[in-house]
Design a protein around this motif. Structure first.
Motif, PDB file in Angstrom:
ATOM      1  N   GLY A 176     134.343 -63.579 -60.502  1.00  0.00           N
ATOM      2  CA  GLY A 176     135.320 -63.956 -59.883  1.00  0.00           C
ATOM      3  C   GLY A 176     136.602 -63.130 -59.633  1.00  0.00           C
ATOM      4  N   GLU A 177     136.449 -62.180 -60.216  1.00  0.00           N
ATOM      5  CA  GLU A 177     137.636 -60.907 -60.139  1.00  0.00           C
ATOM      6  C   GLU A 177     137.340 -60.034 -58.919  1.00  0.00           C
ATOM      7  OE1 GLU A 177     139.164 -59.742 -64.252  1.00  0.00           O
ATOM      8  OE2 GLU A 177     137.467 -58.681 -63.661  1.00  0.00           O
ATOM      9  N   TRP A 178     138.685 -59.392 -58.237  1.00  0.00           N
ATOM     10  CA  TRP A 178     138.338 -58.906 -56.952  1.00  0.00           C
ATOM     11  C   TRP A 178     138.372 -57.024 -57.278  1.00  0.00           C
ATOM     12  CZ3 TRP A 178     142.148 -60.094 -52.570  1.00  0.00           C
ATOM     13  CH2 TRP A 178     141.655 -59.406 -51.336  1.00  0.00           C
ATOM     14  N   VAL A 179     137.224 -56.622 -56.883  1.00  0.00           N
ATOM     15  CA  VAL A 179     136.959 -55.143 -57.218  1.00  0.00           C
ATOM     16  C   VAL A 179     137.437 -54.350 -56.023  1.00  0.00           C
ATOM     17  CG1 VAL A 179     135.487 -53.438 -58.183  1.00  0.00           C
ATOM     18  CG2 VAL A 179     135.314 -55.776 -59.061  1.00  0.00           C
ATOM     19  N   PHE A 180     138.010 -53.380 -56.347  1.00  0.00           N
ATOM     20  CA  PHE A 180     138.536 -52.350 -55.369  1.00  0.00           C
ATOM     21  C   PHE A 180     138.109 -50.861 -55.549  1.00  0.00           C
ATOM     22  CE2 PHE A 180     142.083 -50.150 -53.000  1.00  0.00           C
ATOM     23  CZ  PHE A 180     141.481 -50.081 -51.621  1.00  0.00           C
ATOM     24  N   ASP A 181     137.703 -50.204 -54.468  1.00  0.00           N
ATOM     25  CA  ASP A 181     137.650 -48.851 -54.675  1.00  0.00           C
ATOM     26  C   ASP A 181     138.423 -48.096 -53.373  1.00  0.00           C
ATOM     27  OD1 ASP A 181     136.906 -46.044 -54.797  1.00  0.00           O
ATOM     28  OD2 ASP A 181     134.789 -46.454 -55.363  1.00  0.00           O
ATOM     29  N   PRO A 182     139.377 -47.290 -53.518  1.00  0.00           N
ATOM     30  CA  PRO A 182     140.067 -46.706 -52.252  1.00  0.00           C
ATOM     31  C   PRO A 182     139.385 -45.537 -51.785  1.00  0.00           C
ATOM     32  CG  PRO A 182     141.191 -46.262 -54.462  1.00  0.00           C
ATOM     33  CD  PRO A 182     140.262 -46.936 -54.828  1.00  0.00           C
ATOM     34  N   ALA A 183     138.409 -45.024 -52.464  1.00  0.00           N
ATOM     35  CA  ALA A 183     137.697 -43.758 -51.994  1.00  0.00           C
ATOM     36  C   ALA A 183     136.254 -44.048 -52.380  1.00  0.00           C
ATOM     37  CB  ALA A 183     138.117 -42.479 -52.775  1.00  0.00           C
ATOM     38  N   CYS A 184     135.627 -45.111 -51.780  1.00  0.00           N
ATOM     39  CA  CYS A 184     134.453 -45.626 -52.400  1.00  0.00           C
ATOM     40  C   CYS A 184     133.087 -45.041 -51.838  1.00  0.00           C
ATOM     41  CB  CYS A 184     134.386 -47.055 -51.450  1.00  0.00           C
ATOM     42  SG  CYS A 184     133.883 -46.881 -49.831  1.00  0.00           S
ATOM     43  N   GLY A 185     133.300 -43.930 -51.042  1.00  0.00           N
ATOM     44  CA  GLY A 185     132.049 -42.893 -50.937  1.00  0.00           C
ATOM     45  C   GLY A 185     130.885 -43.977 -50.618  1.00  0.00           C
ATOM     46  N   ARG A 194     137.359 -48.754 -49.323  1.00  0.00           N
ATOM     47  CA  ARG A 194     137.937 -47.756 -48.424  1.00  0.00           C
ATOM     48  C   ARG A 194     137.492 -46.261 -48.561  1.00  0.00           C
ATOM     49  NH1 ARG A 194     138.503 -52.342 -47.265  1.00  0.00           N
ATOM     50  NH2 ARG A 194     140.533 -53.290 -46.268  1.00  0.00           N
ATOM     51  N   ASP A 195     137.418 -45.769 -47.423  1.00  0.00           N
ATOM     52  CA  ASP A 195     137.065 -44.189 -47.397  1.00  0.00           C
ATOM     53  C   ASP A 195     137.394 -43.638 -46.096  1.00  0.00           C
ATOM     54  OD1 ASP A 195     135.088 -42.452 -49.435  1.00  0.00           O
ATOM     55  OD2 ASP A 195     135.185 -41.857 -47.608  1.00  0.00           O
ATOM     56  N   ILE A 196     137.913 -42.350 -46.090  1.00  0.00           N
ATOM     57  CA  ILE A 196     138.282 -41.673 -44.922  1.00  0.00           C
ATOM     58  C   ILE A 196     137.192 -41.206 -44.058  1.00  0.00           C
ATOM     59  CG2 ILE A 196     138.487 -39.496 -46.042  1.00  0.00           C
ATOM     60  CD1 ILE A 196     140.908 -38.931 -44.250  1.00  0.00           C
ATOM     61  N   ASN A 197     136.044 -41.212 -44.694  1.00  0.00           N
ATOM     62  CA  ASN A 197     134.985 -40.684 -44.096  1.00  0.00           C
ATOM     63  C   ASN A 197     133.885 -41.890 -43.330  1.00  0.00           C
ATOM     64  OD1 ASN A 197     132.410 -39.743 -43.329  1.00  0.00           O
ATOM     65  ND2 ASN A 197     132.078 -38.206 -44.991  1.00  0.00           N
ATOM     66  N   PRO A 198     134.027 -42.081 -42.081  1.00  0.00           N
ATOM     67  CA  PRO A 198     133.164 -43.102 -41.571  1.00  0.00           C
ATOM     68  C   PRO A 198     131.729 -43.221 -41.894  1.00  0.00           C
ATOM     69  CG  PRO A 198     134.648 -42.200 -39.937  1.00  0.00           C
ATOM     70  CD  PRO A 198     134.454 -41.333 -41.220  1.00  0.00           C
ATOM     71  N   ARG A 199     131.083 -41.939 -42.065  1.00  0.00           N
ATOM     72  CA  ARG A 199     129.665 -41.892 -42.411  1.00  0.00           C
ATOM     73  C   ARG A 199     129.374 -42.515 -43.838  1.00  0.00           C
ATOM     74  NH1 ARG A 199     124.849 -42.907 -41.075  1.00  0.00           N
ATOM     75  NH2 ARG A 199     123.358 -42.018 -42.350  1.00  0.00           N
ATOM     76  N   ALA A 200     130.356 -41.957 -44.841  1.00  0.00           N
ATOM     77  CA  ALA A 200     130.227 -42.409 -46.331  1.00  0.00           C
ATOM     78  C   ALA A 200     130.387 -44.088 -46.198  1.00  0.00           C
ATOM     79  CB  ALA A 200     131.576 -41.917 -47.098  1.00  0.00           C
ATOM     80  N   ARG A 201     131.148 -44.613 -45.556  1.00  0.00           N
ATOM     81  CA  ARG A 201     131.435 -46.031 -45.394  1.00  0.00           C
ATOM     82  C   ARG A 201     130.116 -46.794 -44.887  1.00  0.00           C
ATOM     83  NH1 ARG A 201     136.106 -45.228 -43.046  1.00  0.00           N
ATOM     84  NH2 ARG A 201     135.940 -46.748 -41.250  1.00  0.00           N
ATOM     85  N   GLN A 202     129.450 -46.200 -43.918  1.00  0.00           N
ATOM     86  CA  GLN A 202     128.491 -46.497 -43.345  1.00  0.00           C
ATOM     87  C   GLN A 202     127.190 -46.496 -44.482  1.00  0.00           C
ATOM     88  OE1 GLN A 202     127.846 -44.077 -39.964  1.00  0.00           O
ATOM     89  NE2 GLN A 202     129.093 -45.595 -38.902  1.00  0.00           N
TER      90      GLN A 202
END
Length: 453
Positions: A153-162, A189-197
């Motif tokens: 039930g917790e919300w997990v976040f990664d601001p540079a998720c690769g 989140r990640d600045i690199n669109p390819r990494a997020r894909q």
């Protein structure tokens, strides 16, 4: 089929593709094929005109395979589009490539545990990239997740998720300990669109969903993730990043980060995302523990606000692209009462074993030793010289908020004697990196003194 056999199939499939394709295109194509093996491996009756089954793809002949793979990838990745971009480049349709691609598909069809194979591909291929690393080594991912122990039930976040490794491991951790139906909410989140894909493909292959943002996403400059929202945050941000000036127009709770280095922008960004009971673990270069100037003032704020829980010094050689030694910083908005006003230091530089060519890797035993030490803090905990120590705010202030773990835990009473020459070399290498870090700290202090004169 053992994992080693899976690996052999993967490398053989890659070699099939490397003839007509360059290395990066071959790797990308192999990842796409393994992704389809994961998500399209459904009964033929479950396939539709929009999403063909893996078995249907395997049965295609060499001439129809390239078009079929294009169609399948488009169908199975349609739920995720980033600015209208395709998830892969066009698959080469060349008379030389066709039979090799056909053989690669047949090889991947023989693999067992395709999700594990996909993860192994991400790690192996990340070693060949120059600059930037979108894959955090699996033992480090496992360690950070075990330190924070996400709960259902917790919300997990990664601001540079690769590639989404922390998010995937957090979900696996919860399922393994709380049952197959247990789940966490995932955001990255990640600045690199390819990494997020790639992250989307990695998570989708495991049957996981996550909010990965849309369009250009720069966590530090264009932050669309709400503050004070996440229960658990993991981060392995780019080390010593030089960022544009507009970054420093943000409000920073503990002080403006150094303008030539975004490490402490990332630190404050991570802490700002935590709920009033949240906790975070992130990787930072060792230099962040002792650099002077603005960095020291921010460390002071983190300690005096009692949000910093622990600093774990790691052995060198854990990352494929850099020899920089790193530490894990753990933050908590709700420390146990016995731990308030304290910071735990763990010196784990002597852990790990050789992984070849100057690399080291943490074993399951190493991970458990570090994680169990942190979990015992505030309970049946005792300081252990050379390994761990709980230090008060007052002591840390006396050391001018230097957070280098070795300065608190001291030296082990008896150093173990390596049995082999390679172990001795590894031990000396670790000591040398420690001297480098201390030299860098002294250099920074000397620069501060000269600037004040």
């Amino acid at each position: 089929m053992e994992t080693s056999e899976n690996s052999q199939l993967m490398w053989k499939a890659l070699e099939q593709l490397r003839g007509p394709l360059d290395a990066q295109d071959a790797e990308q194509l192999l990842l796409a094929v393994i992704f389809l093996r994961c998500v399209a491996d459904v009964p033929d009756g479950a396939a539709t005109a929009d999403a063909p089954s893996w078995r249907w793809l395997v049965d295609q002949d060499s001439y129809g395979l390239t078009d079929s793979l294009e169609w399948a990838l488009d169908a199975w990745t349609r739920p995720y589009r980033d600015g209208g971009r395709r998830l892969t480049k066009s698959i080469p349709d060349h008379h030389v490539a066709r039979p090799l691609l056909r053989e690669a598909v047949r090889l991947i069809d023989r693999a067992e545990r395709p999700v594990e194979l996909y993860e192994e591909c991400l790690e192996r291929f990340s070693h060949t990239k120059s600059g930037g690393n979108y894959f955090t080594p699996r033992p480090l991912v496992r360690l950070l997740v075990d330190l924070l122990e996400p709960r259902p039930g917790e919300w997990v976040f990664d601001p540079a998720c690769g590639s989404g490794g922390f998010l995937a491991e957090a979900a696996r951790h919860v399922r393994e300990r709380h049952g197959r139906q247990a789940a966490v909410e995932l955001s990255g989140r990640d600045i690199n669109p390819r990494a997020r894909q790639i992250a989307w493909m990695n998570l989708t292959a495991r049957g996981l969903e996550a909010d990965l943002g849309e369009g250009p996403v720069d966590s530090l400059r264009f932050d669309d993730a709400p503050r004070d929202t996440f229960d658990v945050v993991f981060a392995n941000p780019p080390f010593n990043l030089k960022h544009s000036d507009d970054l420093w127009q943000r409000h920073w709770r503990y002080g403006e980060p150094p303008r030539n280095n975004a490490n402490f922008a990332w630190v404050q960004h991570v802490v700002s995302k935590l709920t009033d009971r949240g906790r975070a673990a992130m990787l930072l270069p060792d230099g962040a523990t002792f650099t002077a100037g603005a960095a020291r003032q921010i460390r002071r704020g983190l300690v005096m606000d009692d949000v910093l829980s622990a600093v774990v010094a790691l052995p060198p050689g854990l990352f494929p692209h850099t020899g920089i030694s790193a530490s894990i910083w753990i933050f908590s908005r709700e420390k146990p009462s016995e731990c308030r006003g304290q910071v735990l230091f763990i010196d784990a530089r002597g852990q790990g074993s050789s992984a070849g060519r100057g690399r080291r890797s943490l074993s399951e035993g190493d991970i458990e030793r570090i994680a169990s030490t942190y979990r015992s803090w505030g309970g049946a905990f005792e300081d252990r010289v050379g390994w761990c120590r709980s230090a008060s705010m007052e002591e840390i202030a006396e050391k001018e908020f230097n957070l280098y773990a070795a300065g608190y835990v001291g030296a082990a009473a008896v150093a173990p004697v390596p049995e082999r020459a390679d172990e001795r070399v590894a031990e000396l290498t670790r000591e040398l990196y420690g001297h480098f870090a201390e030299a860098a700290r002294l250099e920074d202090e000397l620069r501060d003194i000269l600037e004040e004169m």
